[in-house]
Design a protein around this motif. Structure first.
Motif, PDB file in Angstrom:
ATOM      1  N   THR A 178     -44.194  19.182 -51.054  1.00  0.00           N
ATOM      2  CA  THR A 178     -43.483  18.950 -52.301  1.00  0.00           C
ATOM      3  C   THR A 178     -42.144  19.661 -52.265  1.00  0.00           C
ATOM      4  OG1 THR A 178     -44.303  20.916 -53.475  1.00  0.00           O
ATOM      5  CG2 THR A 178     -45.727  18.965 -53.461  1.00  0.00           C
ATOM      6  N   ALA A 179     -41.346  19.399 -53.283  1.00  0.00           N
ATOM      7  CA  ALA A 179     -40.041  20.054 -53.408  1.00  0.00           C
ATOM      8  C   ALA A 179     -40.174  21.518 -53.812  1.00  0.00           C
ATOM      9  CB  ALA A 179     -39.187  19.311 -54.433  1.00  0.00           C
ATOM     10  N   GLN A 180     -41.404  21.985 -54.079  1.00  0.00           N
ATOM     11  CA  GLN A 180     -41.594  23.382 -54.450  1.00  0.00           C
ATOM     12  C   GLN A 180     -41.443  24.312 -53.251  1.00  0.00           C
ATOM     13  OE1 GLN A 180     -45.501  23.051 -56.168  1.00  0.00           O
ATOM     14  NE2 GLN A 180     -44.712  22.666 -58.215  1.00  0.00           N
ATOM     15  N   TRP A 181     -41.621  23.784 -52.046  1.00  0.00           N
ATOM     16  CA  TRP A 181     -41.431  24.607 -50.849  1.00  0.00           C
ATOM     17  C   TRP A 181     -39.939  24.768 -50.563  1.00  0.00           C
ATOM     18  CZ3 TRP A 181     -45.377  27.295 -49.476  1.00  0.00           C
ATOM     19  CH2 TRP A 181     -46.672  26.780 -49.464  1.00  0.00           C
ATOM     20  N   THR A 182     -39.612  25.851 -49.928  1.00  0.00           N
ATOM     21  CA  THR A 182     -38.260  25.982 -49.405  1.00  0.00           C
ATOM     22  C   THR A 182     -38.082  25.002 -48.243  1.00  0.00           C
ATOM     23  OG1 THR A 182     -38.926  27.723 -47.857  1.00  0.00           O
ATOM     24  CG2 THR A 182     -38.183  28.415 -50.052  1.00  0.00           C
ATOM     25  N   GLY A 183     -36.833  24.735 -47.866  1.00  0.00           N
ATOM     26  CA  GLY A 183     -36.582  23.792 -46.777  1.00  0.00           C
ATOM     27  C   GLY A 183     -37.232  24.210 -45.485  1.00  0.00           C
ATOM     28  N   LYS A 237     -39.998  26.066 -45.045  1.00  0.00           N
ATOM     29  CA  LYS A 237     -41.444  25.886 -45.088  1.00  0.00           C
ATOM     30  C   LYS A 237     -41.816  24.408 -45.033  1.00  0.00           C
ATOM     31  CE  LYS A 237     -45.769  26.965 -45.582  1.00  0.00           C
ATOM     32  NZ  LYS A 237     -46.530  27.566 -44.464  1.00  0.00           N
ATOM     33  N   ALA A 238     -41.054  23.551 -45.730  1.00  0.00           N
ATOM     34  CA  ALA A 238     -41.325  22.114 -45.692  1.00  0.00           C
ATOM     35  C   ALA A 238     -41.192  21.570 -44.270  1.00  0.00           C
ATOM     36  CB  ALA A 238     -40.378  21.372 -46.635  1.00  0.00           C
ATOM     37  N   ALA A 239     -40.163  22.024 -43.538  1.00  0.00           N
ATOM     38  CA  ALA A 239     -39.980  21.584 -42.147  1.00  0.00           C
ATOM     39  C   ALA A 239     -41.136  22.063 -41.273  1.00  0.00           C
ATOM     40  CB  ALA A 239     -38.649  22.100 -41.607  1.00  0.00           C
ATOM     41  N   GLU A 240     -41.632  23.257 -41.550  1.00  0.00           N
ATOM     42  CA  GLU A 240     -42.770  23.784 -40.784  1.00  0.00           C
ATOM     43  C   GLU A 240     -44.015  22.929 -41.000  1.00  0.00           C
ATOM     44  OE1 GLU A 240     -45.704  27.658 -41.141  1.00  0.00           O
ATOM     45  OE2 GLU A 240     -43.549  27.954 -41.509  1.00  0.00           O
ATOM     46  N   ILE A 241     -44.261  22.523 -42.241  1.00  0.00           N
ATOM     47  CA  ILE A 241     -45.426  21.691 -42.547  1.00  0.00           C
ATOM     48  C   ILE A 241     -45.286  20.316 -41.896  1.00  0.00           C
ATOM     49  CG2 ILE A 241     -46.667  20.533 -44.423  1.00  0.00           C
ATOM     50  CD1 ILE A 241     -45.952  22.911 -46.195  1.00  0.00           C
ATOM     51  N   SER A 245     -45.125  33.520 -51.812  1.00  0.00           N
ATOM     52  CA  SER A 245     -44.202  33.670 -52.936  1.00  0.00           C
ATOM     53  C   SER A 245     -42.752  33.508 -52.509  1.00  0.00           C
ATOM     54  CB  SER A 245     -44.404  35.032 -53.605  1.00  0.00           C
ATOM     55  OG  SER A 245     -44.210  36.083 -52.666  1.00  0.00           O
ATOM     56  N   GLY A 246     -42.373  34.043 -51.379  1.00  0.00           N
ATOM     57  CA  GLY A 246     -40.999  33.916 -50.918  1.00  0.00           C
ATOM     58  C   GLY A 246     -40.666  32.547 -50.369  1.00  0.00           C
ATOM     59  N   ARG A 247     -41.670  31.660 -50.266  1.00  0.00           N
ATOM     60  CA  ARG A 247     -41.443  30.324 -49.720  1.00  0.00           C
ATOM     61  C   ARG A 247     -41.491  29.243 -50.794  1.00  0.00           C
ATOM     62  NH1 ARG A 247     -44.796  30.018 -44.012  1.00  0.00           N
ATOM     63  NH2 ARG A 247     -43.805  31.787 -42.998  1.00  0.00           N
ATOM     64  N   LEU A 248     -41.646  29.636 -52.048  1.00  0.00           N
ATOM     65  CA  LEU A 248     -41.740  28.682 -53.140  1.00  0.00           C
ATOM     66  C   LEU A 248     -40.503  28.749 -54.017  1.00  0.00           C
ATOM     67  CD1 LEU A 248     -45.456  29.174 -54.293  1.00  0.00           C
ATOM     68  CD2 LEU A 248     -44.530  27.236 -53.035  1.00  0.00           C
ATOM     69  N   GLU A 249     -40.069  27.587 -54.482  1.00  0.00           N
ATOM     70  CA  GLU A 249     -38.977  27.489 -55.440  1.00  0.00           C
ATOM     71  C   GLU A 249     -39.450  26.573 -56.562  1.00  0.00           C
ATOM     72  OE1 GLU A 249     -35.628  26.033 -53.288  1.00  0.00           O
ATOM     73  OE2 GLU A 249     -35.200  27.962 -52.323  1.00  0.00           O
TER      74      GLU A 249
END
Length: 556
Positions: A144-149, A151-155, A416-420
């Motif tokens: 989702t857009a809640q992840w930082t860029g 973390k999203a790329a890692e997933i 926590s540091g990876r969520l927006e």
């Protein structure tokens, strides 16, 4: 069920099955009455008699008394060639473990049960799958857009490599996110339009040598049910050409900000050799000079450089230029206000965690102090452009009008540091209302309240809704209790709402993992239309103005 005045689908099934059993037994007389009598006595035994432990009851909020089979009474046994025989219907081929007079339990089936022994040549498709396929562990992850860029790329990388084999996605997945080949897409509700459906469902089966499955669940809502009744309207419907309004003041103002900041950054690099990439570098005072970069933007824009003004005039429509006052350069004041507010939030966070760090050092809790130091580094090293977009300074994906954040404690674990957790204000008022819960990063976050800056008060307004004609009125001062439209006196307590323009804060403490129950919602708001003059209920033909607030349905 005891009265049998209205039969539900399962009761009707049992009733018809018993009728067929009684017919096979040669029962004479009223078979329906006899079947209902048997069911009634069986229900009594299951609820109050010697079989009551099989069907325990409980009360559920909003439903009432319910009963369900206690799974602890179930016993499983493997089916082999040497086990007790099963029974298969000679008509519908249903396989069951018990035969009562050879009557098939399938509703409206007139077939007969015959002894059935599974063999290789008679194995059903699903049984063969279970016996021959190797089990694969299922690991699901949010996308989702809640992840930082990062973390999203890692997933995405883990999904492509097969380390994650199921993604739970938001509508951001409609964009060009590359996650390789998809074998199946499951939609939890009906998309709003054909374009959305094509974007989501079209992710599966892109390779010619593979088959794909697209499964859409239709919820009990008018839109879903209408498309379920006529699926071709969704699958093969028309795709409307996209429309982007170019005279939206709030969006255009951010484009003006982007033009100004781009010129500012370019000038600072050329003249001073200064480059700011991180939030702390831009919003906090420089360690050497004591100068705060965010504060000198206003001075640089006074007066507005000709090149910046010319670029803004070339990009923005004339109506928007007049509204934000491009001619006098007054729009720069709003940019300065937003920058100072964003800097104040960061400064407050860094100060608070610095105090906790110092207290931990004084108490010789060095591991705790190190954790707070990492939190500070995480706050100050956030990407500057991302922070400016989230603070409503620059435009971002989706063109949100006003974005606010659910501020989660930065010391709440690894995610926590990876969520927006940012939302457009109109959605955030609903999703982030105090007491509400959301799931993000595999954890359950609860909103604890509305956030405000220490030296700033939230915008607050008084309002009233006439109980007689439905007229809505609001003002900065308490509203006259007498309705200006119909003259009726107000019968409700005075009300007040606030605009949570600085966002919300999540509860501190350890976070829970989401369970089977959906997250709690705590929305008490009402939606009203504010008009220039009174009008009868339901005849709102005048200018409409919407407001976003908190506290809509409760006395202030």
């Amino acid at each position: 069920m005891a009265t049998f005045k209205q039969l539900t689908a399962p009761q009707l099934h049992a009733d018809k099955h018993l009728e067929r059993v009684l017919d096979a037994l040669g029962h004479q007389g009223d078979r329906l009455g006899a079947a209902l009598d048997v069911l009634g006595r069986l229900w009594t035994d299951l609820t109050t008699g010697h079989l009551a432990d099989w069907l325990p009851g409980e009360n559920q909020a909003g439903i009432g008394a319910v009963r369900r089979l206690d799974h602890a009474w179930l016993r499983l046994r493997p089916v082999t060639e040497d086990s007790e025989p099963l029974y298969a219907c000679d008509r519908c081929r249903r396989v069951v473990a018990v035969s009562v007079r050879g009557v098939c339990p399938t509703l409206r089936c007139t077939g007969r049960l015959e002894e059935y022994k599974p063999a290789t040549e008679t194995d059903g498709h699903l049984r063969r799958l279970y016996l021959t396929f190797d089990p694969v562990p299922l690991r699901a992850q949010e996308h989702t857009a809640q992840w930082t860029g990062e973390k999203a790329a890692e997933i995405q990388g883990e999904f492509v490599r097969g380390q994650v084999n199921a993604l739970s996605c938001s509508t951001t997945f409609e964009l060009g996110v590359d996650v390789g080949e998809l074998q199946a897409v499951v939609l939890r509700n009906m998309p709003p339009s054909t374009a959305n459906y094509v974007q989501r469902a079209g992710r599966a089966g892109r390779r010619a040598d593979s088959a794909a499955l697209v499964l859409t669940y239709a919820q009990r809502r008018p839109h879903d049910l209408a498309r379920f009744a006529e699926p071709q309207r969704m699958i093969a419907g028309e795709v409307r050409a996209p429309i982007v309004p170019v005279d939206n003041v709030r969006i255009d103002r951010r484009h003006a900000h982007s033009i100004a900041l781009a010129a500012f950054f370019r000038t600072m690099k050329e003249e001073r050799g200064r480059i700011w990439r991180k939030a702390g570098e831009f919003f906090l005072p420089d360690d050497t000079t004591g100068e705060t970069a965010a504060h000198i933007v206003r001075d640089w824009l006074t007066p507005v450089p000709d090149s910046v003004a010319a670029s803004i005039r070339r990009v923005l429509p004339a109506s928007v230029q007049d509204e934000i006052d491009v001619e006098s350069g007054a729009w720069g004041g709003e940019l300065d206000r937003l920058l100072r507010a964003a800097g104040k939030i960061l400064e407050q966070d860094v100060t608070a965690y610095s105090e906790r760090r110092d207290q931990a050092v004084a108490a010789r809790k060095y591991r705790l102090a190190d954790m707070y130091e990492k939190v500070i580094r995480n706050l100050t090293h956030r990407d500057l452009l991302g922070v400016l977009a989230n603070r409503n300074v620059l435009p971002k994906y989706g063109f949100p009008v006003d974005t606010v954040e659910l501020r989660i404690p930065q010391d709440s674990g690894t995610v926590s540091g990876r969520l927006e957790l940012t939302r457009d204000l109109s959605a955030a008022v609903h999703e982030y209302a105090p007491g509400a819960e959301i799931v993000a990063g595999g954890q359950l976050w609860a909103s604890a309240g509305v956030y405000r800056l220490p030296d700033r008060e939230l915008v607050s307004r008084h309002y009233t809704v006439c109980g007689t004609c439905g007229r809505y009125r609001e003002a900065t001062e308490p509203v006259d209790p007498t309705c200006t439209a119909c003259g009726a006196p107000s019968t409700s307590a005075p009300r007040r709402y606030v605009e949570p323009v600085y966002g919300f804060v999540a509860a501190r403490g350890p976070q829970r993992r989401p369970g089977q129950s959906p997250p709690r919602r705590s929305w008490y708001g009402d939606v009203h239309m504010s008009t220039d003059r009174g009008c009868p209920r339901g005849e709102h033909r005048l200018r409409l103005r919407s407001h976003h607030g908190l506290g809509g349905g409760r006395p202030g």
